[in-house]
Write an enzyme that holds these catalytic residues in place. Structure first.
Site, PDB file in Angstrom:
ATOM      1  N   LYS A 181       0.825  -1.228   0.000  1.00 58.11           N
ATOM      2  CA  LYS A 181       0.000   0.000   0.000  1.00 58.11           C
ATOM      3  C   LYS A 181       0.848   1.262   0.000  1.00 58.11           C
ATOM      4  O   LYS A 181       0.575   2.196  -0.765  1.00 58.11           O
ATOM      5  CB  LYS A 181      -0.921   0.003   1.238  1.00 58.11           C
ATOM      6  CG  LYS A 181      -2.018  -1.044   1.189  1.00 58.11           C
ATOM      7  CD  LYS A 181      -2.950  -0.916   2.370  1.00 58.11           C
ATOM      8  CE  LYS A 181      -2.348  -1.326   3.680  1.00 58.11           C
ATOM      9  NZ  LYS A 181      -2.037  -2.767   3.775  1.00 58.11           N
ATOM     10  N   THR A 182       1.860   1.319   0.856  1.00 58.41           N
ATOM     11  CA  THR A 182       2.657   2.546   0.960  1.00 58.41           C
ATOM     12  C   THR A 182       3.437   2.806  -0.326  1.00 58.41           C
ATOM     13  O   THR A 182       3.476   3.938  -0.823  1.00 58.41           O
ATOM     14  CB  THR A 182       3.614   2.461   2.162  1.00 58.41           C
ATOM     15  OG1 THR A 182       2.846   2.331   3.364  1.00 58.41           O
ATOM     16  CG2 THR A 182       4.481   3.713   2.262  1.00 58.41           C
ATOM     17  N   GLU A 213      -3.846   5.573   1.727  1.00 62.63           N
ATOM     18  CA  GLU A 213      -3.861   4.131   1.945  1.00 62.63           C
ATOM     19  C   GLU A 213      -5.180   3.726   2.588  1.00 62.63           C
ATOM     20  O   GLU A 213      -5.794   4.502   3.323  1.00 62.63           O
ATOM     21  CB  GLU A 213      -2.700   3.720   2.842  1.00 62.63           C
ATOM     22  CG  GLU A 213      -1.346   3.957   2.222  1.00 62.63           C
ATOM     23  CD  GLU A 213      -0.205   3.506   3.122  1.00 62.63           C
ATOM     24  OE1 GLU A 213      -0.376   2.511   3.867  1.00 62.63           O
ATOM     25  OE2 GLU A 213       0.851   4.149   3.089  1.00 62.63           O
TER      26      GLU A 213
END
Length: 460
Positions: free
Chosen positions: A122-123, A166
């Site tokens: 996600k990051t 996110e």
């Protein structure tokens, strides 16, 4: 549920304001004219930044911090129900929102909200989207779960309809979001202290997917075995990505340079479109980048800006981050990987780098995850030449003695790997100084504080 009104800024109190996500939300509200206060257990760069922006910060969480003039309390899953501030807020009858509920309300103020979800990546993918949006001069608002050099932190407050963040599946918090574009990178067994197993996790992602509006887009990894279950009732546009050529977006002719950076041919709907080069490492980031390209093209962003944005995107802090080389000639990297799938992807990327021996200092994250996935952790780590194991990072959990890093050592060695349990960081540092040789590659790995080991070694 209490509704935050951006037209009438109010008094908002954050329990755990120094957290990576909470601090970002607090900054967005400060920039919008809200009165922001909050508490945390220790000072940090985050709390210092918020103070300079006008927030009132308390160190320590006590009853006296909570007053009746607070309009709404924001808290995270890390705040226990017996926390003194939580108890006092309930006693006073103050409105309360979870972090995810506030994030969802903030997202509703943006026409083009992009929520990046998935068990892993996600990051990094949010970083890719951020670089593309910035390259295309969209002036986006960005909330990311890591420190991103291009924005000088974890938050950027823009002045347009673009918002990227996110979306975390833990405690189903992403169900509170209202995205225009939803990205699902992958679905794997994780957070097993909350979910009963993979079926419940898949169901959670299905609910998240169905929140995407009919004029928006669900961008989902088409290589997963769960994709059809997730998308079966989705009313939005569905765009798939992955290495399988049957996906809407796929990649072929993948090569790597000496630093592990991939170059590939982009295929869209079966047609060759472009040659893409990344400065993020590993084949897993080829897949991540396909989702970012798909989202960007759905927004109508120019192909040239997408390509340049991806090229400019280096890994966020603690994502395959090069830390330096010791005086003994040992190259040190750091990675946030804390799930077997993430570990395998990171170590695969590391093997593309020139090195003699590959070392990994691993700090397992939470007892429940380590216990549930012990065999998978052992298999993933056994490819290293040497694994040094720290004690398990408890995070939100208490040690019930169900599992220890010693158990992981035994599992790795049973697979003909080479693992040594040392426990504390000082013992690990001494072992590395004695045994790591010139041209060895060492990765500190985990979602806890294991990165300090590499930093200490580089200072010697």
């Amino acid at each position: 549920m209490y509704q935050v009104d951006f037209q009438t800024p109010c008094n908002v109190y954050f329990m755990g304001i120094g957290g990576i996500s909470m601090s970002g939300l607090a900054e967005i509200l400060l920039q919008a004219g809200f009165h922001v206060s909050g508490s945390d257990m220790k000072e940090s760069d985050m709390t210092a930044t918020l103070r300079t922006l006008g927030a009132i910060i308390y160190i320590g969480q006590v009853t006296e911090n909570i007053s009746s003039d607070i309009d709404v309390i924001v808290y995270t899953a890390a705040i226990s129900k017996d926390n003194p501030e939580f108890v006092e807020a309930k006693r006073l009858g103050l409105p309360m929102l979870t972090r995810a509920e506030l994030l969802g309300q903030i997202m509703s103020h943006y026409k083009y909200g992009i929520a990046v979800s998935g068990t892993h990546g996600k990051t990094t993918t949010t970083s890719m989207m951020s670089h593309i949006l910035l390259q295309a001069d969209t002036d986006p608002t960005i909330s990311i779960g890591g420190m991103l050099d291009v924005i000088g932190g974890n938050i950027r407050v823009g002045h347009t309809d673009y918002f990227v963040t996110e979306a975390c599946e833990y405690t189903n918090s992403y169900h509170a979001l209202n995205p225009f574009i939803s990205i699902i990178l992958n679905v794997d067994a994780d957070h097993l202290d909350f979910f009963s197993g993979i079926d419940e996790i898949v169901e959670s992602f299905r609910v998240f997917a169905e929140k995407t509006p009919s004029d928006g887009a669900l961008i989902i990894n088409g290589d997963m075995p769960y994709t059809d279950r997730i998308i079966k009732n989705v009313s939005s546009n569905v765009i798939t990505f992955g290495l399988n050529p049957d996906n809407t977006y796929s990649a072929t002719d993948i090569t790597f340079d000496e630093f592990g950076h991939p170059t590939y041919t982009l295929i869209v709907r079966g047609e060759t479109k472009d040659c893409i080069t990344l400065h993020s490492t590993g084949i897993h980031n080829v897949v991540n980048s396909l989702s970012a390209i798909a989202a960007s093209e759905f927004l109508g962003l120019p192909a040239s800006e997408i390509k340049e944005g991806l090229l400019a995107c280096t890994s966020a802090k603690r994502r395959f981050e090069y830390k330096g080389t010791t005086t003994q000639g040992v190259k040190i990297l750091d990675d946030y990987a804390h799930h077997p799938t993430e570990i395998s992807a990171t170590l695969e990327a590391a093997r593309n780098l020139p090195h003699s021996k590959l070392w990994c200092i691993f700090q397992p994250h939470t007892y429940t995850r380590t216990y549930a996935l012990l065999d998978d952790f052992a298999k993933a780590l056994s490819v290293c030449d040497h694994v040094l194991l720290a004690d398990i990072y408890a995070a939100r959990e208490k040690d019930t003695h169900m599992v220890s890093s010693k158990d992981l050592e035994e599992k790795i060695n049973a697979l003909d790997g080479t693992a040594t349990y040392l426990g504390d960081f000082l013992s690990i540092e001494k072992y590395v100084e004695k045994n790591c040789k010139k041209n060895d590659l060492l990765i500190t790995m985990g979602a806890g504080n294991v990165d300090v080991v590499g930093e200490h070694l580089l200072k010697k």
